[in-house]
Structure formats: C-alpha cells, structure tokens
Design an enzyme around this catalytic site. Structure first.
Site, PDB file in Angstrom:
ATOM      1  N   GLU A 145       0.957  -1.179  -0.360  1.00  0.00           N
ATOM      2  CA  GLU A 145       0.217   0.146  -0.178  1.00  0.00           C
ATOM      3  C   GLU A 145       0.840   1.426   0.373  1.00  0.00           C
ATOM      4  O   GLU A 145       1.414   1.670  -1.157  1.00  0.00           O
ATOM      5  CB  GLU A 145      -0.857  -0.586   1.004  1.00  0.00           C
ATOM      6  N   GLU A 156      -2.945   0.445  13.456  1.00  0.00           N
ATOM      7  CA  GLU A 156      -3.764   0.542  12.366  1.00  0.00           C
ATOM      8  C   GLU A 156      -5.350   0.742  12.739  1.00  0.00           C
ATOM      9  O   GLU A 156      -6.578   1.326  13.110  1.00  0.00           O
ATOM     10  CB  GLU A 156      -3.862   0.280  11.184  1.00  0.00           C
TER      11      GLU A 156
HETATM   12  C1  BGC Z   1      -5.713   2.753   4.272  1.00  0.00           C
HETATM   13  C2  BGC Z   1      -5.867   3.740   5.182  1.00  0.00           C
HETATM   14  C3  BGC Z   1      -7.148   4.518   4.569  1.00  0.00           C
HETATM   15  C4  BGC Z   1      -8.019   2.933   4.003  1.00  0.00           C
HETATM   16  C5  BGC Z   1      -9.113   4.255   3.866  1.00  0.00           C
HETATM   17  C6  BGC Z   1      -6.810   1.740   3.999  1.00  0.00           C
HETATM   18  O1  BGC Z   1      -6.462   0.643   3.218  1.00  0.00           O
HETATM   19  O2  BGC Z   1      -4.808   1.989   4.615  1.00  0.00           O
HETATM   20  O3  BGC Z   1      -5.083   4.118   6.753  1.00  0.00           O
HETATM   21  O4  BGC Z   1      -6.855   5.185   5.061  1.00  0.00           O
HETATM   22  O5  BGC Z   1      -7.232   2.349   3.138  1.00  0.00           O
HETATM   23  O6  BGC Z   1     -10.006   4.007   4.078  1.00  0.00           O
END
Ligand code: BGC
Length: 845
Positions: free
Chosen positions: A448, A719
């Site tokens: 990501e 997270e």
């Molecule tokens: C990310 C988040 C991001 C989100 C959006 C995720 O995969 O890691 O931090 O804001 O997607 O919903």
C-alpha cells in the site's frame, strides 16, 4: 540578545532553491523579559559581492518569513544573507547565512532525458554512464542537477554523490517531476566517470493495491547536468545526451514493495548507447521538501531462533528503512533477508499482513568482506529473518537497521510521569517518522504505502508538534492541487494512482484542513495563496454534489473509518451516519474557505463562503438534529464532530454534550471512535467541562485505548484499536498494519491540553499556555520549537501544590491560564516560575 536559526524558505543555507522571492526567518534569543523586535535590516549580496537587496532599516516586529524584494535572482548563483535586528531593550545583533539558486526553471535544463532499450521484461536497474575530462585549471565549484523517471543514485569516480535516498521523490509525475541539486566540490579529478543507476520506483515499479506495474510509464530514464565553474570564471557543462552509454551492474532487481537483489559477483554485461527521449521540461521543478535520508542507525538487539528454526534478529523498534549487513561470505553465497513487524503467537516471523509485498532483500557475496544495503526499496519492520548464513556468521554487530524518512527537523518533545504515556509519545513519533517518507503514507510495510488524504489530515496537527512539516506538506499539497479536478474533486490518495474516484469526506478535506494547519502553525500566508484555488475548489465541488436541501448526501464515503461502534460492519465505516459526517466536514471546510478568503483580502469570496457556511449549518440542523435537539445519529463521533465544528446553537450543545458523556459512560469510559472522531474526542471533552473524563479515557489500559497497544509492547501506533486482539490473536491480515499514525492524532491533545501549548495567532506570534493536569499524571515537561523560538512548559503537582515553569520566546506574547486557579495573565517573552496551592484536585500517580 542574539539571533539564531536564520532560515531561507524554512531551510538552513539551502542549495538548489528555486523560489524567486524567498523568505527569511530568524529567532531572537534573550535572557530578558518582554523582548520585542523593533526593527530589522536584511542585505543580500551575490557571489560576486554585488548587493542585490538592502531592505534598509525597517521598523517592524516581523521576524519570520520576510520576503526578498531585491533584483531578480539568477540561476545557479550563491547569495549571502545578512540580518541585523534591534529590540525594545536597545540591544542589537546580527547573523548571516546563504542560499544558492538552482536552475530556477525546468526549461533551463539543456540536458535531455536519456533511456535504454533493454527488453521490457528486464528487471535489472540500468546504469547510465559517461567519462569526461576537466580542463587543466583549478575548479571553484561543481554542482550536479539531476532527476529521473524512476529512482536514481549517482556515483562520481566510484563514490556515491550526496546522502539522499529515493530521489527524485514521489510527485504527480504527469505534471511535476522534482530535480535535485548536489554539491560535487572536491569529487572531480582530471579524468572522471559519472554513473547513474535508475530503478523502477514509484514511476514504473509494481505499485498500488493491485500491484500494477508501469503506472506512469514503461521505461525509466534520467536527466543530469554537471556544472563546473573554474576559478577563472570559465564554465563547463556535462549533460545527459546520446553520447552516454548504458549497461547493468550488481542491482539485478529492485522494487519498493518486493525488495532488492544485489549480486556482487555480476561481472558486467554489454554496453549500449543511451537514447534521447522527448520530455516537456516545464514539468521539472526543484525539490520542494527536505530529502529522504538515513536519520538514525539502530543496532540489532537480540537473536531469536523461532520454532520454525528461522534466524530472527530483533531491532527492538518498528521502523521504516532497511538493514545494512557486514559480511564475509563465500563467492556466490546468497543471503536472504525477510522483514516483518511482528512475530506470530508461536514466535515465528509474521508476514501475512504485508499482503503481496515480499519485503525481501537478497545479497550475493563475492568472497571479500562486504557491506550490503539495498538502494531503492524500503521496508516497515522490527524483525528480520536471515537465511543463507551459517550460525557462526550471524553476529548481531554486523546488522544495523537504517531508519529512513524525510529529514524533517524535530520540533517538539513531551515527557511526563507516566511511562506508558511516554511510550505512546515515542510510538507516535516513530509512526510519523515511518510514514513521512517523501509523502505522508498510511503505512510503510504492506502493498500500500499510499498518500491517503484522510490519514494525513487527521494527523496533521500532531505531526506539526513533533516535526517541522511545512515543506513536507507544502510539496504534498502542491501535488494534491495538481490531482484535483472539477469533475471528481480531491482524490483519496495523493499522488493519485487510483484514477477517477469522487472525493470522500474527511479524506479529501485534507485540501482545506492541511493548509489551514500549516498557516496556524507557521504563519505562512503564501501556503494559503498557493492552495487557494484548491481549497476553494474542493468546497465548490462539494456544493456541486449537493441535493436540493443543500446537503451532500451521495457518493462513496469512508465514514468514521474503523470505528468500533459497528464492529461487524464489512464496510468498516463505523455506526455514525456517513452523510452526517460528510456534511459536518462540508461545513467545516466551507468555514475554512471563508476564513482563508478573509486573510487573503478576498472580501467578496469571504462573504460568499461565510453565507454558504451559515446555510449548510442550517440545513444540517434541519436534517440531523431533531426539533428537541437530539442528534439523529447518536454516536461518540457524531457528537464530537457536531460539537467540535460548532454546528449547533449554544442552547443545543448541552444535550449533545450529555449524550456524548452517556456514550462514553456506556462503554465504561472507553472510546468507540474511528479515524474521524478520534482526533477531536478528548479535545471536545476537555473543552466542555469533561476534562476529567478525557483523562480517564486517555489513561485506559485495556481494549480499546491508546495504552492497550503500549501495554502489549507496541513501539509504533497501530492501524486498528485491536491489531492484536485481547486474546492474543492478530487482526485479519487483509488490513492490519502495526505502523499507522491516524490514532496517534491524540498527540495534539497531549501538547495542547496536558502540556498546555497552543497557538493563539498564526505562527505562535501569540501563544496560549493552559496546562490542564489530569489524575494519574503528576508532572509534564514539554517543548515546542515554534517559528519564533522555544516554548517550554513544565508542571508538577505535589502535596496539593502546583509548580509551573514557562518559557516564552522573544518577539511573542502569551496568555497564561494558570491551572487550578482563576488567574489568567498576559505575559511577554522570558522565563516564569509559579508555585501555589491547588484549588482543584491534584494530579497523583
Ligand atoms: C488505508 C487507510 C486509508 C483507508 C481508506 C486503508 O487501506 O491503510 O489508512 O485511509 O484504506 O479507507
């Protein structure tokens, strides 16, 4: 009295600065109280000694961001800056520094981008090179201006040029490609070889949620100019063109997510000619933020043999970077390093949460003693598993974790009597460092590492306490604006590699909120000017998405992402009505536009957006607040947003505060908020007579709470509130990062409320010092190096007494709101000490 920290555009003696009217800032340090600057004089002289600007003595207290107003600056020229300052105590002091311009415009490059014609499936990094000779006379100055489509590293005569990584950085390459300026003084000989290795990086590497290759292009290329100035003034320029050659060397593979393969036995391949490629050079601009560097090296802490017999090295800290390894292997010996943030329940290396990111580096030895490190990849890790070394070859002292991120200056510190809170502060800082690698990323480890706007927005205040983020965010905001469209608004990620998606609340609002934060923290109006169209454009876009009732009730929303009040939710948006959230942010962003327009002297716009703000508020109340004042969506986050963004009349607030209080009590004084409610939750409680409750939530140690992760040994912010569940299981590997700063947004409350450091006027020209102790913490020591200088607050409570030390920088004033008393004083700069009996309950351990 003396001056320090003379800065040109936030940087100390910058090289390669392409700002036509740079601004100068300095700090006044004095032992006296109530010191105010009364006048300044700035003179700027070019490298030939010619005075290009003399501000003359100006009666002014402006000591930050004073704009250059002299002759037009010339490219590739050094300028000396002399600042003289007078204060109200009849003192006077001076300081000096310099800056050097770059090419000033991408179109001033005479070099061309050059590429190769290796087969498309080739994974190896091309190395472009050229040999050249100098004229037989002394060299005065040598600079290299370079960039690439891809990531690049330069060597001159076998030596690495500069100490920066991941150049040219990640921008919206379709419109903006940064170049870097390097000082090459002393590196040149009579005969020279320059080599530039280029990797796929963000430009053409495998990237994004689907691991897509070739996002910006299918071929890497490079552009560089070496400018040599001889002592006699003569100039020589070596530049990339078709006379350059290209080959491949030891870096056989390199991808940001996947890792790097370095084969030091590789003995060279065929040499081809480089080919020139067309490129619109107006897209090239000088590097806008601080570069990425190795900012710290951490020694290996311990060696673990896991149940699966893996040789695991623990660095004791989750971080972003890579490992440097010293080794003496056999020729051809292949060493593999796999990276992970955590070990699983059994104690084996856990890599499932990295998803498709392989995060594996491979080094092939040549038989000599060697130091390996990758060049164009980074990993989010605390642990590595080493394969391919005999046990006696694994010596901890041979492994070093190199910490990599944008080299921002640290500005804040927070310490207190509670060690768990100190660890939380450390985790917040580490998550910032880990995710401020050229762009603000969500996480540094899985497939990501994207510039999620929501994450950056919610964390921006906290970020600006811990580090100087003016340049970092400014660069990113320029990209945000460049990605914004009338049809889709502001993307969810910047740079945007997702394509066309309609903007989402709390995410795309980064367009308004982040510039507003920067203005408040740094007093920088130019940021507002630069972003004005973007700020306004976002709100105009929202207005275009509204229905007849004047509200935004359509489009995909992330809502209160990952909130706990609807745990079973597949959509992960939490229980709060997503359009209540959307309109709360719509109102807030509109309010910001009105204020920004007023600051920039655009009265007509200001009136227009103020009026729109009133209308949205009215429509919001009609839709989301019942006639008797009940919120239609009664979650912690709904209450928090409505109160924090001031969306209801005074008389309606009380009921919502009561609801919030009940919602917290219902969860036994725990939060249920997600990404959007969390940053404001404690602020709202503290500001509405519930500070004690805020303190209670803050110091909870069981799930869900900030200290829950700390108690489980976290060294970065997670997270999810339960990235590790109370039963020890790990959350779903599909989305479980152990290094995500969003919930670290509580740092803002720690600095503002616990330590009491707040800005009242932009740039901290006027400061509010208002420490608010809580039960469970008996002392706090915090500092913030504001644009004017150091702000320091230290308080402690003992035997029903409070002791308070405050330091206010010169050329500012402060309102001091003394805790546990009714005393509010206005003070000037200087050091202050107070001790008095507490009228309210004291803090205790
Ligand atoms: C990310 C988040 C991001 C989100 C959006 C995720 O995969 O890691 O931090 O804001 O997607 O919903």
């Amino acid at each position: 009295m003396y001056l320090k920290d003379l800065r040109t555009e936030y940087r100390e003696n910058p090289i390669g600065l392409d700002v036509p009217r740079p601004r100068f800032s300095w700090k006044i340090v004095s032992n006296e109280r109530n010191v105010v600057q009364t006048a300044y004089r700035i003179t700027v002289t070019d490298e030939h000694g010619k005075k290009v600007w003399d501000s003359t003595r100006r009666q002014s207290d402006q000591s930050i961001l004073v704009e250059y107003a002299g002759e037009d600056l010339q490219p590739c020229t050094a300028y000396n800056v002399q600042v003289e300052v007078w204060d109200n105590k009849l003192n006077n002091a001076s300081t000096s520094g310099f800056f050097e311009t770059g090419l000033l415009s991408g179109t001033n490059f005479t070099a061309d981008f050059i590429s190769h014609d290796f087969p498309a499936e080739e994974t190896v990094c091309p190395v472009f090179f050229k040999e050249f000779s100098l004229k037989d006379k002394p060299v005065k100055k040598a600079r290299v201006y370079a960039t690439a489509l891809g990531l690049y590293e330069i060597k001159i005569n076998g030596k690495r040029l500069g100490d920066i990584f991941f150049a040219p950085g990640w921008t919206n390459y379709k419109k903006r490609v940064q170049y870097q300026t390097y000082v090459a003084d002393g590196m040149l000989q009579n005969h020279n070889k320059i080599e530039i290795t280029v990797a796929n990086g963000w430009y053409k590497g495998i990237f994004g949620l689907k691991c897509t290759p070739n996002i910006y292009g299918d071929k890497v290329s490079v552009l560089a100019e070496i400018h040599i100035t001889y002592a006699d003034g003569a100039k020589q320029i070596i530049k990339t063109d078709e006379s350059w050659k290209v080959t491949t060397k030891s870096i056989r593979y390199s991808e940001i997510y996947m890792g790097e393969i370095v084969d030091s036995t590789f003995k060279g391949e065929k040499i081809c000619s480089a080919a020139r490629i067309d490129f619109d050079k107006s897209r090239i601009l000088a590097q806008e933020s601080e570069p990425v560097r190795i900012t710290e090296r951490l020694p290996a802490k311990r060696l673990i043999v896991s149940p699966k017999q893996e040789r695991i090295i623990d660095f004791g800290q989750n971080l972003t970077g890579f490992v440097e390894m010293r080794v003496m292997g056999k020729p051809g010996q292949r060493i593999t390093i796999r990276h992970a943030e955590v070990l699983d329940k059994q104690g084996n290396l856990y890599t499932e949460n990295l998803r498709q990111a392989r995060a594996t580096d491979v080094f092939i030895c040549n038989g000599e003693e060697q130091i390996f490190m990758p060049h164009f990849t980074f990993h989010g890790f605390r642990y590595i598993a080493v394969d391919g070394l005999e046990d006696e070859q694994i010596r901890l002292e041979n492994f070093t974790a190199c910490v990599l991120h944008t080299d921002m200056e640290p500005t804040g510190s927070f310490n207190c009597s509670n060690e768990l809170v100190n660890q939380l502060q450390s985790n917040i800082r580490w998550s910032q460092r880990s995710n401020f690698l050229d762009i603000p990323t969500d996480c540094p480890q899985r497939d990501e590492r994207l510039g999620w706007t929501g994450d950056a927005q919610v964390f921006s205040w906290t970020a600006a306490y811990n580090y100087s983020v003016a340049l970092f965010f400014r660069k990113w905001l320029h990209d945000l604006a460049s990605e914004q469209t009338k049809e889709f608004g502001v993307p969810h990620i910047v740079p945007n590699i997702f394509g066309e998606h309609r903007g989402a609340a709390g995410w795309s609002d980064a367009a308004t909120i982040v510039p507003w934060v920067l203005y408040q923290v740094y007093g920088d109006k130019r940021i507002l000017e630069e972003q004005y169209e973007s700020i306004k454009g976002w709100v105009d876009y929202l207005t275009s998405r509204c229905g007849e009732n004047g509200l935004w009730q359509t489009d995909f929303q992330y809502g209160d992402w990952l909130a706990l009040d609807r745990e079973s939710s597949e959509s992960r948006t939490g229980a709060t009505d997503v359009y209540l959230i959307a309109n709360a942010f719509y109102a807030y962003s509109t309010h910001i536009v009105g204020k920004v327009a007023r600051i920039l002297g655009k009265a007509e716009d200001a009136d227009k957006y103020d009026e729109l703000y009133r209308k949205i508020k009215k429509a919001f109340n009609e839709e989301y607040v019942t006639a008797t004042g009940r919120l239609v969506s009664e979650t912690q986050t709904a209450c928090v947003l409505v109160l924090h963004f001031n969306l209801v009349d005074e008389k309606r607030r009380e009921r919502i505060i009561k609801t919030l209080q009940n919602k917290v009590a219902e969860h036994n004084y725990h939060l249920t908020t997600g990404f959007l409610g969390t940053p404001y939750l404690l602020h709202v409680l503290s500001e509405n007579g519930l500070h004690e409750m805020a303190g209670k939530i803050f110091l909870q140690q069981d799930y869900p709470s900030w200290l829950y992760a700390v108690k489980l040994g976290a060294t970065t912010v997670w997270e999810r509130w339960d990235s590790i569940r109370p039963n020890g299981d790990l959350q779903s590997p599909m989305m479980n990062s152990f290094n995500h700063y969003a919930y670290g947004s509580v740092g803002d409350w720690m600095y503002r409320k616990l330590a009491g450091i707040n800005q009242l006027e932009p740039g901290y020209k006027k400061i509010l010092i208002k420490p608010q102790p809580i039960e469970g913490i008996s002392w706090v020591k915090a500092t913030f190096n504001s644009p004017y200088g150091l702000i320091r607050v230290e308080w402690s409570t003992k035997n029903k007494k409070i002791f308070l030390d405050v330091e206010i920088p010169a050329n500012t004033t402060a309102i001091l709101d003394l805790p546990g008393s009714n005393r509010v004083e206005e003070i000037g700069s200087g050091f202050y000490h107070f001790e008095y009996d507490l009228a309210v309950k004291e803090g205790s351990e």
